[in-house]
Write an enzyme that holds these catalytic residues in place. Sequence first.
Site, PDB file in Angstrom:
ATOM      1  CG  HIS A 163       0.938   9.441  -3.382  1.00  0.00           C
ATOM      2  ND1 HIS A 163       2.015  10.388  -2.818  1.00  0.00           N
ATOM      3  CD2 HIS A 163       1.524   8.927  -3.375  1.00  0.00           C
ATOM      4  CE1 HIS A 163       3.434   9.705  -2.455  1.00  0.00           C
ATOM      5  NE2 HIS A 163       2.824   8.457  -2.576  1.00  0.00           N
ATOM      6  CG  ASP A 251       0.667   2.295  -5.243  1.00  0.00           C
ATOM      7  OD1 ASP A 251       2.521   2.652  -5.242  1.00  0.00           O
ATOM      8  OD2 ASP A 251       0.943   3.802  -4.278  1.00  0.00           O
TER       9      ASP A 251
END
Lengths: 443, 443
Positions: A163, A251
């Site tokens: 995600h 990330d």
Amino acid sequence: MGGSVKIAVIGAGSAVFSLGLIRDLCLQESLRGSTVSFVDIDPERLEMIHRLAGRYAAELGVDLRFEKTADREAALQGAQYVINTAARSHDDEEAERALGEQRGYYRGFRLSWFPNLTLMMAVARDVERICPDAWLIQSGNPVFDGCTLMTRQTSLKIVGLCHGHYGYRRIGQVLGLDPDRIRCLAPGINHGIYATHLEYEGEDLYPRLDEWIASESEQFWRTHQPEYNDTQMSRAAIELYRLLGLMPIGDTVRITGWQFHLDLETKKKWYGPLGGFDSAIGWARYLKRLAERVDRIFTVAADPSARLTEEFPPVPTTEALVPIIAALANDHRGEFQVNVPNRGAIAGLPDDVVVEVPAVVSGWGIQPIQVGRLPARIVLYTLMPRILEMERRLEAFRSGDRKMLLGELLWDHRTRTLEQAEETLEALMALPFNRSMAERLRG
Amino acid sequence: MGGSVKIAVIGAGSAVFSLGLIRDLCLQESLRGSTVSFVDIDPERLEMIHRLAGRYAAELGVDLRFEKTADREAALQGAQYVINTAARSHDDEEAERALGEQRGYYRGFRLSWFPNLTLMMAVARDVERICPDAWLIQSGNPVFDGCTLMTRQTSLKIVGLCHGHYGYRRIGQVLGLDPDRIRCLAPGINHGIYATHLEYEGEDLYPRLDEWIASESEQFWRTHQPEYNDTQMSRAAIELYRLLGLMPIGDTVRITGWQFHLDLETKKKWYGPLGGFDSAIGWARYLKRLAERVDRIFTVAADPSARLTEEFPPVPTTEALVPIIAALANDHRGEFQVNVPNRGAIAGLPDDVVVEVPAVVSGWGIQPIQVGRLPARIVLYTLMPRILEMERRLEAFRSGDRKMLLGELLWDHRTRTLEQAEETLEALMALPFNRSMAERLRG
């Protein structure tokens, strides 16, 4: 196609993940009548998740069947979808980190990718044997390395999900815009994705972002006490944008660039007072909150009088997992960010490497959308080096060559001497839970 | 084909190189009647080399014609062979090194590859225009980056030459064997080649080498005072062999592995008392000896009474340059180590990258010999990272993107902070002789 399916969930004891999955499944009308088979090696967690699922569905009056088993092969029988969320425990990773820190590596090393790849391949081989037409949905890390390995070694239908790409929503928030009206294309490889397009209602957001950086960012960083996981608008993210020319998403900001990660002071400079998600402080907070959430789920699940749908309201998560299953099973055509073999989706990257790109998902399967070429800075500075790291890992995994693993440490920018790298690798190998890995890797 | 040819030598003022070339040409009977056109921007050196060549040939009674010109285009008219040995001066490189050392980089940085690529492309474009059927023989560095660039950008016949692969002879010497009876196959990329086969009269030499390492190497390193350029049997070479599984050959030992190069003490440990060829001590010695040799050539050339063939006896050098020209021009079929586009010569490396492999050279041209796949450790630890570095350089060169060049410093293992890298790059760019590079590279 359509209607009820059988979904096997490997590593279902991940309580937060499974609770989200249960919620999303209960809310997905097109999957009514489906069977979910939970698998975990931890019988207590498995029992808890299984009971929780049954009660949650019952409270909503939803027709879903839940099974539980420690026997992976049984769960795979007849499954059309296999979700693999299993991974080595955080405890093992912490032990590895501690050992690395004693040897001069801030935040140490995690070799968990090796046992995680072992697990992924074991699951993939079972799927090949038992339900070869199933979709294997990989959500446990490392998604990039693991999906590349599995798609090279098998002919299964494999898709990796993450995600991280929702990070663009935080950009909108900080710019004072409604995240729901932002559109972002952020291709790359998992945990290395960059916004080639970033728009608010059709308007290019990059000029606004540049303006924010020029006039507001310093004030933002001074006054804003960022949460440990607010990396998207950190100094590190903006620095990467300055270096690479496109905004890193999600990330990506956590793991790209050795220069942000040398020690806590450096991390504080780039990620704010807590040093970001992955500093000693940030990561401890994450683990603490995770434990609290798991505890809460356990506590609620253990209380027969609790109303689960009040404790955990039935609103959809942002995970694409269940919508993707619905799209595949019931031809609910949609666009999703997926990790699949490149084969030209991103021009200029190797074909047999798994990339993260948008795809049209429907009853016809997963059809990646070609996004063209990424800027040379991004390809040559971040993506290709990460691809090389993956190739070294897969080669170590394939050949059992410990020297291949040594390179993982030797090429780390924190390493000062060869001895430091060798000694640390041997110490990691000597950890009890690494015994089978040490045996597979010749000395 | 056959008989006399016209050879243009760009950068002929490199006195040691040109003297060797003159000797070899005079000794190559099949090239009698040929014309050599010397080009250099330094009129004094050019004049000296031109006179030296004429006298040398006259002393031997050899029919060769020598021309000199500062006008490259004139030299290229009608040339069948163009040798490019030009490169930025050592003085400029020393200035760059000093500046890097002030900023914490032992031995600093050389950005000379950039002006050298500029020069190579300028020569290649001239060859394309004036003598497009000529062989362009590149011996100035960086051979790897430059030949890759030129073979991608032009359709010329290009071959890069380097004598580093003769390093295997030193292995024989130290093992007490006649180097002439050793056969070695050492493919890779220039300055990154590894002995896949190493034989003495058909006997595999690796077991002997292993024995020497086990029983004699420590004694050798303790008692032997290595010359500054005796890197082939250094601790660093044996350590690379241990890490990578094959013996590194020649210059490979000088440049591979950040762990050997962090400071003088480290270099002394791995390369012996002088710290190897590229330590501050070793390099100063090299420059001193080079200057002495050039001085001697100048002195002798300036003395009209000197007998050149006595001062510089007419014995062939070990350079393959003239034998290759003879092979191409007169169908003297032979096998030579060359740098040419890969196109499958080494399996598993990209096709459009220049590799160093043996080739059959004859009137049919240069036909690379397929050597198969190199071990994964060598490909993934040393060759692919060097290929990536080359791609970053070529992209910086192509696009004029200064951030691409920053990566050259940022990814260097000596760099501790981004600021250090940025400040050093800006300082390098501010050097007077880097002005045109700085102008080509946007800020």
